[in-house]
Scaffold this motif. Structure first.
Motif, PDB file in Angstrom:
ATOM      1  N   GLY A 392      25.143 -21.059 -35.283  1.00 41.83           N
ATOM      2  CA  GLY A 392      26.243 -21.577 -35.928  1.00 41.83           C
ATOM      3  C   GLY A 392      26.385 -23.297 -36.309  1.00 41.83           C
ATOM      4  O   GLY A 392      25.991 -23.619 -37.325  1.00 41.83           O
ATOM      5  N   SER A 393      26.183 -23.884 -34.968  1.00 41.84           N
ATOM      6  CA  SER A 393      26.197 -25.500 -35.274  1.00 41.84           C
ATOM      7  C   SER A 393      25.088 -25.970 -36.076  1.00 41.84           C
ATOM      8  O   SER A 393      25.439 -26.633 -36.972  1.00 41.84           O
ATOM      9  N   VAL A 394      23.894 -25.457 -35.844  1.00 41.64           N
ATOM     10  CA  VAL A 394      22.781 -26.346 -36.461  1.00 41.64           C
ATOM     11  C   VAL A 394      22.777 -25.934 -37.904  1.00 41.64           C
ATOM     12  O   VAL A 394      22.648 -27.028 -38.805  1.00 41.64           O
ATOM     13  N   LEU A 395      23.119 -24.881 -38.285  1.00 39.12           N
ATOM     14  CA  LEU A 395      23.149 -24.511 -39.755  1.00 39.12           C
ATOM     15  C   LEU A 395      24.294 -25.312 -40.380  1.00 39.12           C
ATOM     16  O   LEU A 395      24.397 -25.581 -41.469  1.00 39.12           O
ATOM     17  N   GLY A 396      25.499 -25.189 -39.628  1.00 44.78           N
ATOM     18  CA  GLY A 396      26.533 -26.117 -40.336  1.00 44.78           C
ATOM     19  C   GLY A 396      26.146 -27.637 -40.289  1.00 44.78           C
ATOM     20  O   GLY A 396      26.770 -28.386 -41.340  1.00 44.78           O
ATOM     21  N   ILE A 397      25.477 -28.029 -39.362  1.00 45.32           N
ATOM     22  CA  ILE A 397      25.072 -29.502 -39.512  1.00 45.32           C
ATOM     23  C   ILE A 397      24.195 -29.908 -40.776  1.00 45.32           C
ATOM     24  O   ILE A 397      24.474 -30.738 -41.453  1.00 45.32           O
ATOM     25  N   ARG A 419      16.354 -25.352 -50.689  1.00 41.59           N
ATOM     26  CA  ARG A 419      16.439 -23.921 -50.680  1.00 41.59           C
ATOM     27  C   ARG A 419      14.982 -23.263 -49.721  1.00 41.59           C
ATOM     28  O   ARG A 419      15.253 -22.587 -49.078  1.00 41.59           O
ATOM     29  N   VAL A 420      14.098 -23.951 -50.035  1.00 41.74           N
ATOM     30  CA  VAL A 420      12.823 -23.799 -49.137  1.00 41.74           C
ATOM     31  C   VAL A 420      13.210 -24.078 -47.523  1.00 41.74           C
ATOM     32  O   VAL A 420      12.982 -23.178 -46.651  1.00 41.74           O
ATOM     33  N   HIS A 421      13.684 -25.036 -47.299  1.00 44.74           N
ATOM     34  CA  HIS A 421      14.345 -25.347 -45.924  1.00 44.74           C
ATOM     35  C   HIS A 421      15.344 -24.143 -45.528  1.00 44.74           C
ATOM     36  O   HIS A 421      15.116 -23.619 -44.553  1.00 44.74           O
ATOM     37  N   PHE A 422      16.168 -23.797 -46.145  1.00 43.39           N
ATOM     38  CA  PHE A 422      17.143 -22.877 -45.937  1.00 43.39           C
ATOM     39  C   PHE A 422      16.193 -21.486 -45.519  1.00 43.39           C
ATOM     40  O   PHE A 422      16.599 -20.610 -44.602  1.00 43.39           O
ATOM     41  N   VAL A 423      15.286 -21.049 -46.566  1.00 44.01           N
ATOM     42  CA  VAL A 423      14.861 -19.592 -46.375  1.00 44.01           C
ATOM     43  C   VAL A 423      13.915 -19.658 -45.000  1.00 44.01           C
ATOM     44  O   VAL A 423      13.963 -18.823 -44.120  1.00 44.01           O
ATOM     45  N   LEU A 424      13.139 -20.476 -44.794  1.00 48.96           N
ATOM     46  CA  LEU A 424      12.350 -20.898 -43.774  1.00 48.96           C
ATOM     47  C   LEU A 424      13.362 -20.878 -42.379  1.00 48.96           C
ATOM     48  O   LEU A 424      13.091 -20.076 -41.424  1.00 48.96           O
ATOM     49  N   THR A 425      14.184 -21.610 -42.532  1.00 49.33           N
ATOM     50  CA  THR A 425      15.151 -21.751 -41.183  1.00 49.33           C
ATOM     51  C   THR A 425      15.639 -20.225 -40.855  1.00 49.33           C
ATOM     52  O   THR A 425      15.895 -20.087 -39.818  1.00 49.33           O
TER      53      THR A 425
END
Lengths: 548, 308
Positions: A392-397, A419-425
């Motif tokens: 929740g919070s961290v993806l929101g940040i 996008r690379v950051h998102f996929v890895l996260t």
């Protein structure tokens, strides 16, 4: 939203302003954001130590004493030095811009609130030099009075500083939103982020003083030998638990409400559709805030509280699912039938909904007292709150950082690396936290350096997930640093958004607006033909925030 | 022949709904996430958990499904710079999605209340039926409050078959049986209603039996209790679930659920040995053996506690 003309950039802040006692809310917002991100990296490194230790059943990576210090400081850093200040960062940067104000109501107080954070953080880190606190971030007596006393005292001082900072910030947010909106903006035409910040600030103002009181009494027990919570002299450790959770459950909402607000801003912009059910989403923040104050003892279902009290807090806790559900369905309604641009802020916002949902569902489960008797203090609970606070919070940040990056820096970030950051996260978070549900149900308790070897396979999966999360910060950091320094210049309103912060230059001038801003539409009036989305800037060289 | 799209949508929705219900119901019963059920309480908790898993699966699939569908179906086409439709809300729909979660948590709340009551969580007598006089503990016991699980409604007039005093200390559990001997591991006869009066000597601990789905903190200065009925023979871990220090993870002992004959024999043997250090039963799990000195859970240490 306004017809303000956008003049060529006036002289803005120089780099060294960011290292001074500057009263500009935009500088302070960025100071908060960068500082809290540094602590996120520190807290993440501590998480790496925890997961490396737990890759094997034996306590062979660090000593059990050090392990307890590490998870205590990990939680403290992630809560008090990353998520809470990151929410304050967004509040600081965005509130005056969103309501058309020149600055916060109390600019000097605002700077003072920020400058309490670095000493608080450095103090906490320094506790490792004398032996960090070992009693968990909950710091329950009697254990907290018996182990790592010097570290425990430093921990209390640090939390008192950070809590004070939080209170001063909340006073500012509340007053600014209440008093400084431009004349035509009433409460019901205010961006939803402001509603969420009112709800979060109310919680901070009501509950943080109670934590401060508990910690001051704990400090007396620790250094002066008083007996408030120490049972050897007739004190009651359960009273500490009540006082601690009276703050620390609302703290969860303090950490998630600003991001609820941010998500409500981001989705309409990138789906090109009005928010679905403005009033329902606005009021649900207030309802969550109110209910958040009367659920604290659900952290104590196995502690010294009688049956009727367990039932009362079970029911109030479950009711919170209703306003939270209203938000999730409202967000789905917002993107439904829209024109979704799947760029970095939107990916993180959608990732937020999808992972927060899991934390919400397991939240209703742990609210059920008879089920909680089984899973309390196990990895099921660890999984639950990491889905809420990381999913929740961290993806929101991250969603907020990408969304407002062009406004804050005047430059565009690199979409591919986002996008690379998102996929890895997203992969890392699910590998790290999903198996923890099963571990807890099967019998693995939390806060242990050594565990039954039968749990090793799932623990290795969690550890691999954590390493992927560690790697995921690399593309983010490079993208942010490089883009901030050298990225292509961003236009004033790259997303064609309607809220006021986009109606001034990027970055905004020192007092935010070149001319007095005027509201010409509501914050979410997409599709009414007043302002067609204009993506022509996409075709310009090297600016490609969203291609598909 | 061209089928009108409205009918196609309706049929697709119907099929999806039926599939969703079937998958949820199946997964709710077959998730395989829980360890074995070894007590009456475990069966009740698992029934509740299965129901919550069924609802959770359905809700998860609906919301994540809608999210993925929206991302695919409503993706902006390249070159389309227009806005979506200006829909600001839909009051009946909003009432519906407020009412459905409200009803769902109401059902879960009532079911949870009922299970908790059946487990003895609301036993009004639990606070009064065991006066406390404790000389081992270093703190004065409060005699007015006892919390935890008491008698189930059906058993409220009946004393438990067996009452054992449990003490948590860094990093071991001791069990004092009615005949006076102290053991480092817990033995219970199967099918008999047992009551544990739980205390803590130093810091907070929590007494957890994962296969029994019950847990209660041990709090210095208070007595808490767990009353339950083992239903399955076997050996189960007794775990400390509340952080109690560096070797918290090693604070594990064993519960042996035995037939009445085996239990009686074990008890007779313990009484005959009179709690001499060498005979105090402590049998840590194999993986904990290397830490037995650090954790203090040796036969000598526990016997010494007994002779305070």
């Amino acid at each position: 939203m306004t017809e303000a003309t956008i003049a060529p950039a006036e002289p803005t802040r120089r780099w060294w302003h960011y290292f001074t006692f500057c009263t500009d809310h935009k500088v302070i917002g960025i100071q908060y954001l960068v500082t809290s991100f540094v602590f996120y990296l520190i807290g993440g490194a501590l998480a790496g130590v925890i997961r490396t230790e737990l890759a094997t059943p034996a306590p062979d990576f660090v000593s059990p004493e050090l392990y307890n210090q590490v998870f205590t400081v990990h939680a403290t850093v992630m809560i008090f030095l990353w998520i809470v200040p990151a929410g304050a960062a967004l509040g600081n940067y965005l509130i005056p811009l969103m309501i058309g104000a020149k600055d916060m109501a109390f600019p000097a107080l605002n700077a003072a609130a920020f400058w309490l954070i670095p000493p608080g953080g450095i103090l906490l880190m320094a506790s490792f030099l004398v032996g960090a606190p070992q009693a968990g971030w909950t710091s329950y007596p009697p254990l907290s009075l018996l182990t790592g006393k010097a570290g425990e005292f430093i921990w209390i001082l640090s939390i008192l500083l950070l809590g004070t900072s939080s209170i001063l910030g909340a006073v500012n947010f509340m007053t600014t939103i209440w008093k400084m909106r431009i004349s035509r903006m009433d409460f019901h035409s205010m961006p939803l982020f402001c509603w969420a910040m009112i709800a979060a600030s109310a919680l901070i103002l009501i509950s943080t003083p109670v934590l401060a009181a508990a910690l001051i009494l704990l400090a007396f027990d620790l250094i002066a030998g008083t007996q408030f919570f120490n049972p050897t002299g007739g004190g009651d450790p359960v009273v500490y638990q009540h006082m601690f959770w009276f703050y620390s459950h609302p703290a969860v909402y303090i950490m998630i409400l600003p991001l609820f607000g941010a998500i409500s801003e981001i989705l309409p912009v990138h789906a090109r559709k009005p928010i679905f059910g403005y009033r329902a989403i606005a009021y649900s923040s207030l309802i969550i805030s109110f209910l958040g104050l009367i659920v604290w003892a659900h952290h104590m279902f196995t502690s010294g509280i009688p049956g009727w009290m367990r039932m009362f807090f079970m029911i109030t806790t479950m009711i919170i699912a209703v306003p939270t559900g209203i938000k999730i369905f409202g967000w789905l309604g917002t993107i439904w039938g829209g024109k979704i641009a799947l760029n970095s802020p939107m990916l993180f916002a959608l990732g937020f909904i999808s992972s927060f949902l899991i934390g919400g569902i397991s939240g209703v489960m742990v609210a059920s007292a008879p089920f909680d008797l089984h899973v309390h203090d196990t990895y099921f609970v660890v999984a639950h709150f990491h889905y809420v606070l990381f999913g929740g919070s961290v993806l929101g940040i991250f969603a907020a950082v990408y969304h407002w990056f062009p406004k804050m820096t005047g430059r565009m970030y690199n979409e591919t690396w986002g996008r690379v950051h998102f996929v890895l996260t997203f992969i890392g978070l699910n590998l790290a936290f999903l198996p923890m549900h099963q571990l807890g149900l099967q019998g693995m308790n939390r806060r242990i350096a050594l565990y039954d070897p039968k749990f090793q396979a799932l623990n290795i999966v969690c550890t691999v997930g954590t390493y992927i999360l560690a790697v995921s910060t690399v593309p983010f950091l490079i993208n942010m640093i490089w883009s901030w320094a050298k990225g292509p210049k961003a236009v004033a309103n790259p997303w064609q958004a309607l809220t006021l912060e986009w109606q001034t230059s990027s970055p905004p001038p020192i007092e935010n607006f070149h001319t007095t801003p005027v509201m010409t539409s509501g914050p979410y009036d997409y599709g009414l033909g007043r302002k067609k989305a204009d993506f022509s800037f996409l075709k310009r060289k090297s600016i490609a925030p969203e291609a598909g | 022949m061209k089928i009108p799209s409205r009918i196609t949508t309706l049929i697709t929705t119907l099929i999806a709904g039926v599939l969703l219900a079937m998958v949820s119901l199946w997964y709710g019963q077959n998730h395989g996430l829980m360890p074995v059920e070894a007590s009456q309480e475990a069966a009740a908790v698992d029934g509740l958990f299965n129901m919550m898993m069924t609802i959770a699966t359905g809700l998860f699939l609906i919301v994540e499904g809608a999210l993925v569908f929206a991302i695919v179906r409503f993706r902006r086409k390249p070159g389309d710079n227009t806005d979506g439709p200006p829909i600001n809300g839909n009051v009946p729909l909003e009432i519906l999605w407020t009412a459905i979660p409200a009803l769902t948590v109401l059902v879960i709340g009532i079911y949870s209340f009922e299970v908790y009551n059946q487990m003895g969580g609301l036993d009004p007598m639990a606070a009064h039926d065991h006066p406390v006089a404790d000389h081992n503990s270093m703190v004065a016991m409060r005699e007015d409050v006892a919390v935890g699980l008491g008698a189930s409604p059906a058993e409220q007039d009946k004393a438990p078959n067996l009452t054992i005093d449990v003490m948590g200390l860094q990093y071991a559990w001791t069990f004092t049986y009615p005949s006076g001997f102290v053991s480092g591991e817990l033995h219970l006869p199967v099918g008999q209603d047992a009551q544990l009066n739980i205390k803590a000597q130093d810091v907070l601990h929590a007494f957890w039996l994962p296969e029994f789905r019950i847990k209660q903190d041990a709090i210095p200065g208070r007595v808490t209790e767990l009353r339950f009925t083992p239903t399955r023979l076997g050996q189960y871990p007794v775990i400390c679930a509340e952080l109690c220090g560096a070797y918290h993870g090693a604070m594990v002992t064993q519960l042996f659920v035995q037939s009445q004959e085996d239990f009686d024999a074990w008890q007779a043997q313990q009484v005959a040995q009179g709690g001499a250090p060498a005979q105090v039963a402590v049998q840590p799990s194999e993986y904990l053996a290397p830490y037995s000195q650090e954790i203090g859970a040796t036969a000598e240490a526990i016997a010494k506690l007994h002779h305070h």
